[in-house]
Design a protein around this motif. Structure first.
Motif, mmCIF file in Angstrom:
data_model
loop_
_atom_site.group_PDB
_atom_site.id
_atom_site.type_symbol
_atom_site.label_atom_id
_atom_site.label_comp_id
_atom_site.label_asym_id
_atom_site.label_seq_id
_atom_site.Cartn_x
_atom_site.Cartn_y
_atom_site.Cartn_z
ATOM 1 N N ASP A 1 0.862 -1.186 0.000
ATOM 2 C CA ASP A 1 0.000 0.000 0.000
ATOM 3 C C ASP A 1 0.896 1.233 0.000
ATOM 4 O OD1 ASP A 1 -2.015 1.810 0.162
ATOM 5 O OD2 ASP A 1 -2.552 1.378 2.244
ATOM 6 N N LEU A 2 1.117 1.807 -1.170
ATOM 7 C CA LEU A 2 2.059 2.914 -1.317
ATOM 8 C C LEU A 2 1.356 4.240 -1.057
ATOM 9 C CD1 LEU A 2 5.059 2.942 -2.021
ATOM 10 C CD2 LEU A 2 4.443 3.540 -4.366
ATOM 11 N N GLN A 3 1.892 5.031 -0.114
ATOM 12 C CA GLN A 3 1.336 6.336 0.231
ATOM 13 C C GLN A 3 2.380 7.424 -0.026
ATOM 14 O OE1 GLN A 3 -1.822 6.709 1.103
ATOM 15 N NE2 GLN A 3 -2.176 4.489 1.108
ATOM 16 N N GLN A 4 1.898 8.650 -0.077
ATOM 17 C CA GLN A 4 2.798 9.780 -0.352
ATOM 18 C C GLN A 4 2.662 10.821 0.749
ATOM 19 O OE1 GLN A 4 3.033 11.082 -4.383
ATOM 20 N NE2 GLN A 4 3.566 13.166 -3.859
ATOM 21 N N ALA A 5 3.781 11.456 1.071
ATOM 22 C CA ALA A 5 3.805 12.506 2.099
ATOM 23 C C ALA A 5 4.688 13.646 1.623
ATOM 24 C CB ALA A 5 4.320 11.964 3.425
ATOM 25 N N GLN A 6 4.358 14.846 2.077
ATOM 26 C CA GLN A 6 5.173 16.028 1.788
ATOM 27 C C GLN A 6 5.565 16.670 3.116
ATOM 28 O OE1 GLN A 6 3.562 19.930 0.331
ATOM 29 N NE2 GLN A 6 4.827 19.498 -1.453
ATOM 30 N N VAL A 7 6.848 16.984 3.255
ATOM 31 C CA VAL A 7 7.381 17.553 4.489
ATOM 32 C C VAL A 7 7.972 18.923 4.199
ATOM 33 C CG1 VAL A 7 9.137 17.328 6.290
ATOM 34 C CG2 VAL A 7 7.834 15.321 5.567
ATOM 35 N N THR A 8 7.623 19.891 5.009
ATOM 36 C CA THR A 8 8.257 21.209 4.977
ATOM 37 C C THR A 8 9.084 21.330 6.245
ATOM 38 O OG1 THR A 8 6.424 22.177 3.739
ATOM 39 C CG2 THR A 8 7.896 23.696 4.892
ATOM 40 N N LEU A 9 10.388 21.237 6.090
ATOM 41 C CA LEU A 9 11.315 21.269 7.219
ATOM 42 C C LEU A 9 11.708 22.712 7.484
ATOM 43 C CD1 LEU A 9 12.876 19.481 9.206
ATOM 44 C CD2 LEU A 9 14.705 19.326 7.517
ATOM 45 N N ARG A 10 11.430 23.213 8.668
ATOM 46 C CA ARG A 10 11.598 24.622 8.993
ATOM 47 C C ARG A 10 13.047 24.995 9.278
ATOM 48 N NH1 ARG A 10 6.874 27.022 10.951
ATOM 49 N NH2 ARG A 10 5.048 25.895 10.230
ATOM 50 N N THR B 1 11.682 21.649 1.428
ATOM 51 C CA THR B 1 10.431 20.963 1.138
ATOM 52 C C THR B 1 10.737 19.754 0.272
ATOM 53 O OG1 THR B 1 9.157 23.022 1.233
ATOM 54 C CG2 THR B 1 8.140 21.165 0.113
ATOM 55 N N TYR B 2 10.249 18.601 0.671
ATOM 56 C CA TYR B 2 10.515 17.397 -0.098
ATOM 57 C C TYR B 2 9.331 16.448 0.031
ATOM 58 C CZ TYR B 2 11.889 15.669 4.533
ATOM 59 O OH TYR B 2 11.906 15.338 5.860
ATOM 60 N N ASN B 3 9.214 15.542 -0.928
ATOM 61 C CA ASN B 3 8.169 14.520 -0.953
ATOM 62 C C ASN B 3 8.817 13.150 -0.837
ATOM 63 O OD1 ASN B 3 5.809 16.285 -1.645
ATOM 64 N ND2 ASN B 3 7.043 16.677 -3.445
ATOM 65 N N PHE B 4 8.099 12.214 -0.246
ATOM 66 C CA PHE B 4 8.574 10.840 -0.229
ATOM 67 C C PHE B 4 7.374 9.896 -0.275
ATOM 68 C CE2 PHE B 4 8.058 11.961 4.235
ATOM 69 C CZ PHE B 4 7.420 10.850 4.775
ATOM 70 N N ARG B 5 7.637 8.692 -0.796
ATOM 71 C CA ARG B 5 6.614 7.646 -0.869
ATOM 72 C C ARG B 5 7.043 6.507 0.055
ATOM 73 N NH1 ARG B 5 5.443 6.457 -7.074
ATOM 74 N NH2 ARG B 5 3.420 5.802 -6.253
ATOM 75 N N TYR B 6 6.073 5.927 0.734
ATOM 76 C CA TYR B 6 6.373 4.905 1.727
ATOM 77 C C TYR B 6 5.287 3.840 1.732
ATOM 78 C CZ TYR B 6 2.784 7.126 4.612
ATOM 79 O OH TYR B 6 1.591 7.634 5.075
ATOM 80 N N LEU B 7 5.616 2.680 2.305
ATOM 81 C CA LEU B 7 4.659 1.590 2.479
ATOM 82 C C LEU B 7 3.964 1.748 3.822
ATOM 83 C CD1 LEU B 7 6.638 -1.486 1.160
ATOM 84 C CD2 LEU B 7 4.657 -0.426 0.107
ATOM 85 N N SER B 8 2.652 1.814 3.802
ATOM 86 C CA SER B 8 1.922 2.045 5.043
ATOM 87 C C SER B 8 1.703 0.762 5.836
ATOM 88 C CB SER B 8 0.573 2.705 4.745
ATOM 89 O OG SER B 8 -0.225 1.835 3.958
ATOM 90 N N ASN B 9 1.684 -0.407 5.181
ATOM 91 C CA ASN B 9 1.481 -1.662 5.912
ATOM 92 C C ASN B 9 2.831 -2.328 6.148
ATOM 93 O OD1 ASN B 9 1.667 -1.884 3.158
ATOM 94 N ND2 ASN B 9 0.496 -3.782 3.049
ATOM 95 N N HIS B 10 3.242 -2.343 7.402
ATOM 96 C CA HIS B 10 4.570 -2.849 7.750
ATOM 97 C C HIS B 10 4.747 -4.320 7.420
ATOM 98 C CE1 HIS B 10 7.007 -0.067 10.622
ATOM 99 N NE2 HIS B 10 6.874 0.413 9.413
#
Length: 767
Positions: A311-320, A369-378
């Motif tokens: 289950d591939l999900q996407q997240a965006q992080v804004t690192l201050r 600011t960067y995006n990454f994709r990850y597996l939600s089901n371990h």
């Protein structure tokens, strides 16, 4: 308008505003310096500008300036070589000293220059939204101050000239400025116009130039980062426990799938030093770090192919603030990409990512600011081998003891291994009710590893207590003391204990530091990680299902610490933080990709506007675009039409120019206020005066619009005695006809003709 008094007040306000802004821009803020410097600045107005005030003697200011220079070297040591902060403090003290002294235009100019240099340094230090608002207010005040400074210098020059021309005993008062009706609004209008032009230029530059290079080309040192009270790339177990951390926002994260909380991993620590009692990232695994750079404006790190059932999900992080060079992700990460980072390092083996150093060796600074994709089901994670190449890496002997090779990464425990192993087996035998249960320490994987790790995790959660107040005694290793004696501690001890027990059984384990993210901003629909949300947990290799995440810290106590209240203040705080997040994402991290989107959006809107025939401009554009089709024009007819349009345009320009010239002539003849019928007759009778002005202009004598005809003529005669007497006579004729309403009869016409001929001869003779 008392220009001098208003200027002094604006200078005072500008300096005070600059001091407040710089203190806010410093890493972590500097309220103590703001209070001291602000008080001294406010006191200077009473001491110098008050009713009985007078400036301090110059020798006192000189001695204080020497102390300021000496303090600069001390401040460089205190600030650990942070030149921008130390120089900002130095310029601040110099401004305050200048406020206490006698101020001429030279001193005022110095104060303004120092204040602006201080704000330039503050702009490098901070990208905070509140500082941005203060900077905008500072620019408005500085604009009015500079304009008034120009008026003051002119007023001072006139006063000095009048004093030099006056008799010695006489003390001339400052001349009162000659003003017109509505001069205040004229000044304000001029200031607004200049500010609007500057703002327009700034907006154009902002849109056309991306912000990405601001943080890489300046090569700001990483020492500008504030002291970290939360996340750390190392875990020091000895000494005082870690602080709770502040509420300051470290990052914002937007995800496609919400959860109660996320473990956002940063540092992956596989080496424990028994002497320093510190977890760190070993040299062996660091050899596998790979550098990545932008290609076509985008940085991309590939960590491996996702399984088909994942289950591939996407997240965006804004690192201050660029305070953490670590790029925080969720395990397991498939890829990382960014347009604001010019370079980064990534490691597929332990999934450690960081903003890379620049070619000059200084870490990047700023908002990332960067995006990454990850597996939600371990449970569908790829095994460790899927992430790791088959190559062999020679390990550091100090890290692995008797173990050799990459296959022994994260294995082996050397601090009282038998004691830790015995405790782990005791827990497992009680959990599984098997007094003979054991695990071969030399076995790489055991089918029961996942169950073993879960049992040890539950035991720590249920039989050990969470505390930020516990301090290790220092008599033995903190992990051993935690497991056998105190049975209480912070999250780093829980993670370390679980890693120690699993490694003593022959399993791979590592301590991971990052953030436990559970606070959700409903205004902006994203998660917030604060310094106080820093957390540590354990990742354990469980064979077939790969590395799994285990958090041995009691979950209820961690959730209580990270819990947020829901009230009006919380809603207002969420709104403010969302505004700051929008500020960072739209202004601070404006990059090449965003610029392309903005320019493309502007182009599309303009295209739609010009193609919309419901508005007048669109109708005109549409009419001309339809002309070739309507009239069946070929190349010849289209060329003829274009030539005709050019002639029409030239005619229109000529008419406009003629109207402007006519208006200028009316102004020269002082006829702009007369009715049209009366004006027409006077223009014909006063044409000779315009001819005289044209004749003088051809020889370099131009009458300024602000001078009256008589004053202009007298000035010519005074500068060139005997040569421009005809100008005086012609000007008298002009006044008699224009204001005396005398007719232009034959006698007067002949006299004017003779005067014009005489003036022409004088001009030609001189030439």
């Amino acid at each position: 308008m008392n220009v001098v008094f208003l200027f002094r007040r604006l200078v005072f306000i500008q300096v005070l505003l600059g001091i407040v802004a710089f203190c806010m821009a410093e890493p972590g803020g500097n309220p103590g310096l703001m209070l001291i410097a602000g008080t001294l600045t406010a006191l200077s107005w009473y001491v110098v500008e008050g009713p009985a005030g007078r400036p301090l003697p110059q020798w006192v200011l000189n001695v204080a300036a020497l102390f300021a220079v000496a303090w600069l070297s001390v401040d460089m040591v205190i600030q650990q070589g942070q030149v921008i902060i130390a120089m900002g403090h130095f310029t601040m003290w110099l401004q305050i000293l200048q406020l206490y002294g006698k101020k001429s235009n030279r001193e005022y100019g110095l104060i303004l220059v120092l204040s602006m240099l201080q704000m330039v340094g503050a702009s490098i230090l901070s990208v905070n939204m509140v500082f941005g608002l203060l900077l905008a207010l500072y620019c408005v005040v500085a604009l009015f101050t500079i304009l008034l400074f120009q008026f003051k210098t002119i007023s001072d020059e006139v006063a000095e000239a009048n004093q030099l021309a006056a008799p010695v005993p006489v003390e001339n008062a400052r001349p009162k400025a000659v003003t017109t009706r509505g001069y205040r609004w004229q000044f304000r209008g001029m200031a607004v116009l200049i500010g609007a032009i500057c703002g327009l230029v700034a907006a154009v530059l902002f849109i056309t130039l991306p912000r990405t290079s601001r943080f890489t080309d300046l090569q700001i040192s990483a020492m500008l980062a504030r002291a970290q009270t939360g996340f750390s790339s190392q875990v020091q177990l000895g000494g005082l426990p870690p602080g709770e951390g502040s509420r300051e926002v470290v990052l914002n994260m937007t995800v496609t799938q919400q959860q109660p909380y996320f473990l956002l991993r940063g540092a992956s620590l596989d080496r424990y030093n028994r002497h320093t009692q510190t977890w760190s990232r070993g040299r062996t695994i660091r050899r596998s770090d790979v550098g990545y750079r932008q290609v076509d404006g985008r940085l991309y790190i590939n960590c491996g192919a996702a399984p088909e059932d994942g289950d591939l999900q996407q997240a965006q992080v804004t690192l201050r603030q660029g305070r953490h060079q670590t790029l925080f992700t969720i395990y397991p990460t498939m890829n990382v990409q960014s347009t604001t980072l010019s370079a980064a390092t990534g490691n597929r083996r332990d999934q450690h990512f960081a903003a890379s150093t620049t070619t000059a060796g200084d870490p990047q600074s700023g908002v990332h600011t960067y995006n990454f994709r990850y597996l939600s089901n371990h449970s569908s994670q790829m095994p460790f081998e899927r992430f790791v190449d088959a190559e062999y890496i020679q390990p550091d002997p100090e890290e692995l003891g008797e173990h050799r090779g990459l296959s022994d990464y994260g294995r082996g425990w050397i601090v009282e291994p038998e004691l830790v192993r015995g405790l782990a087996l005791q827990i497992l035998r009680a959990e599984f009710k098997d007094p003979e249960l054991d695990r071969d320490v030399m076995l790489e994987h055991d089918p029961r590893d996942f169950a073993f790790a879960g049992a040890l995790e539950r035991h720590l959660q249920q039989h050990y207590s969470y505390s930020l107040d516990f301090v290790p005694s220092g008599k033995q290793d903190p992990i051993i003391e935690f497991l056998t004696i105190s049975r209480q501690g912070h999250c780093e001890l829980f993670a370390s204990a679980l890693a120690a027990m699993t490694r003593s059984l022959g399993m791979r384990a590592r301590v991971v530091t990052g953030f436990r993210v559970s606070e959700y901003n409903s205004v902006g629909s994203y998660y917030i990680a604060r310094e106080k949300h820093a957390h540590a947990w354990t990742e354990i290799d469980c064979g077939r299902v790969g590395w799994q995440t285990f958090d041995a810290t009691p979950p209820a106590e961690v959730a209580a610490i990270h819990a947020t209240s829901s009230n009006l203040l919380t809603a207002l705080r969420d709104l403010y933080e969302h505004l700051e997040f929008t500020w960072l994402n739209t202004l601070v991290t404006y990059d090449r990709e965003t610029r392309s989107e903005v320019l493309s959006s502007i182009g599309q809107k303009l295209s739609r506007f010009f193609n919309d025939r419901s508005n007048p401009i669109g109708a005109i554009v549409g009419f001309f675009s339809d002309l070739p089709q309507m009239w069946k024009m070929n190349a010849v007819t289209l060329t003829i039409t274009a030539v005709i349009l050019i002639f029409i345009l030239v005619g229109v320009v000529s008419l406009v120019r003629r109207a402007l010239v006519h208006r200028r002539r009316l102004a020269a003849l002082q006829l702009t206020k007369l009715p049209h019928a009366q004006r027409r007759g006077l223009v014909a009778r006063l044409r000779f005066y315009l001819q005289m002005l044209d004749m003088l202009e051809r020889h370099g004598h131009v009458r300024p619009p602000s001078q009256s005809p008589l004053y202009f003529a007298q000035g010519l005669v005074a500068d060139h005695p005997g040569r421009f007497v005809p100008v005086i006579n012609l000007t008298q004729e002009f006044y008699e006809i224009r204001f005396g309403l005398q007719p232009l009869d034959d006698e007067r016409r002949d006299r004017i003709r003779d005067l014009m001929k005489s003036l022409e001869d004088q001009l030609l003779t001189k030439a």
